[in-house]
Design an enzyme around this catalytic site. Structure first.
Site, PDB file in Angstrom:
ATOM      1  N   LYS A 104       5.701  -0.032  10.476  1.00 49.46           N
ATOM      2  CA  LYS A 104       4.900  -1.200   9.542  1.00 49.46           C
ATOM      3  C   LYS A 104       3.581  -0.621   9.201  1.00 49.46           C
ATOM      4  CE  LYS A 104       8.099  -4.253  10.362  1.00 49.46           C
ATOM      5  NZ  LYS A 104       8.831  -5.063   9.352  1.00 49.46           N
TER       6      LYS A 104
HETATM    7  N1  PMP Z   1      11.859  -3.080  15.014  1.00 50.58           N
HETATM    8  C1  PMP Z   1      10.655  -3.620  15.391  1.00 50.58           C
HETATM    9  C2  PMP Z   1       9.985  -3.310  16.575  1.00 50.58           C
HETATM   10  C3  PMP Z   1      10.004  -4.339  14.298  1.00 50.58           C
HETATM   11  O1  PMP Z   1       8.789  -4.806  14.476  1.00 50.58           O
HETATM   12  C4  PMP Z   1      10.615  -4.637  13.039  1.00 50.58           C
HETATM   13  C5  PMP Z   1      10.026  -5.622  12.076  1.00 50.58           C
HETATM   14  N2  PMP Z   1      10.164  -6.877  12.542  1.00 50.58           N
HETATM   15  C6  PMP Z   1      12.052  -4.070  12.851  1.00 50.58           C
HETATM   16  C7  PMP Z   1      12.448  -3.344  13.915  1.00 50.58           C
HETATM   17  C8  PMP Z   1      12.828  -4.334  11.761  1.00 50.58           C
HETATM   18  O2  PMP Z   1      12.483  -3.834  10.534  1.00 50.58           O
HETATM   19  P1  PMP Z   1      12.574  -4.475   9.226  1.00 50.58           P
HETATM   20  O3  PMP Z   1      11.351  -5.795   9.297  1.00 50.58           O
HETATM   21  O4  PMP Z   1      11.954  -3.788   8.047  1.00 50.58           O
HETATM   22  O5  PMP Z   1      13.834  -4.963   9.177  1.00 50.58           O
END
Ligand code: PMP
Length: 325
Positions: free
Chosen positions: A44
């Site tokens: 992120k």
């Molecule tokens: N794994 C974790 C630990 C996350 O924080 C997130 C984001 N919510 C994701 C996977 C999924 O990624 P995305 O939001 O890009 O679908």
């Protein structure tokens, strides 16, 4: 002298590492993209920096402003790194099921954390989405970043995560496997990779308790699919604007138990100390391994670091309390 001008300049260019023992009976090559190598220890960081840059370009964020976000923790950290650089105040709303470590880590870097109840509908005024929106309306010169509907999220993965994977695999990638939360990672990467080679399969990992798999297969938003679950960061009770379901070839559901056990296995058998959704992605890949041929190259995205889960999946008492051990 060789140095970075700021910690945010070190975002991206994360390594690909082969997973060995877990896939020893599988055909093909299984590679993990280890996103905990980012400075805030998660994927992120990539979107945090870009969503703030974008908000500034659009004139939505001005000097002295406040950045507000609803997050399971990692986006808060990613945004905070950029906010610190640019002098913005940062407030996050976070559901109470998220690990204590994530809350403490955000506080440690100066973020104000508002904890909200997990088990309420998204439209409830107490939900973490509603509380964030409400804060935006009350605080002057503030912006609710909204990683769910902010398309700068998926564009970031289109422009950075996916080209890295394409280069690192020397165009040989045949399958991408990623957990789906906002859908930014899978959609942005999927769009780029399918443009390069339409034959690449894009497989999303979902949780039991989330609407995604059924919505993908039937286009029915079934509220009956929604119930509380433990895996953090993936699965949803809404359909964010960042997801393009047409880019995704298949959704695989992984249980909380399988995700937790695989997270621990990844640490003890591969030495990869990663988060809960990483275990879900690996477990999902294993559920699908019969479809992988010896010539295939599978890339699995591992979004964050194990340190955020030492009180949960890496804690025997927590595992026993949930009947996972
Ligand atoms: N794994 C974790 C630990 C996350 O924080 C997130 C984001 N919510 C994701 C996977 C999924 O990624 P995305 O939001 O890009 O679908």
């Amino acid at each position: 002298m060789k140095y970075a001008k700021h910690i945010t300049d070190l975002i991206g260019n994360t390594p690909l590492v082969r997973i060995n023992k877990i896939f020893k009976n599988s055909k093909g090559v299984f590679l993990a993209k280890i996103e905990s190598f980012n400075p805030g220890h998660s994927i992120k960081d990539r979107i945090g920096k870009n969503m703030i840059d974008d908000a500034e370009k659009k004139g939505l964020l001005k000097p002295g402003g406040t950045v507000i976000e609803s997050t399971s923790g990692n986006t808060g950290m990613g945004l905070a790194l950029a906010a610190i650089k640019k002098g913005y105040k940062m407030i996050v709303t976070m559901p109470d099921k998220m690990s204590k470590e994530k809350i403490d880590i955000l506080k440690a870097i100066g973020v104000e954390v508002v904890v909200t109840p997990t088990n309420v509908a998204p439209e409830d005024e107490k939900s973490y989405y509603s509380v964030a929106r409400n804060l935006e309306s009350k605080i002057k010169n503030s912006i609710y970043i909204n990683q769910y509907d902010n398309l700068s999220n998926r564009i970031t993965h289109y422009n950075s995560t996916a080209p890295e994977i394409w280069r690192q695999t020397e165009k040989k990638i045949t399958h991408l496997i990623a957990g789906v939360g906002t859908g930014g990672t899978i959609t942005g990467c999927g769009m780029y990779l399918k443009e390069k080679n339409p034959k690449i399969k894009i497989w999303g990992i979902d949780t039991y308790g989330s609407v995604y798999k059924k919505f993908h297969e039937t286009r029915i938003f079934d509220k009956g699919e929604i119930y509380p679950y433990l895996t953090e960061g993936i699965g949803e009770d809404i359909i964010p604007k960042n997801i393009n379901f047409d880019i995704i070839d298949h959704f695989e559901k992984v249980s909380d138990r399988d995700a937790a056990l695989m997270t621990r296995k990844l640490a003890t058998e591969e030495g990869i100390f990663a988060g809960n959704s990483c275990g879900a992605a690996i477990a999902g890949a294993l559920q699908l391994e019969s479809q992988i041929k010896s010539t295939d190259v599978v890339v699995i995205i591992l979004p964050d670091h194990g340190s955020r889960y030492v009180g949960k999946v890496y804690n025997d008492n927590w595992m026993k309390k949930n009947n996972f051990l």
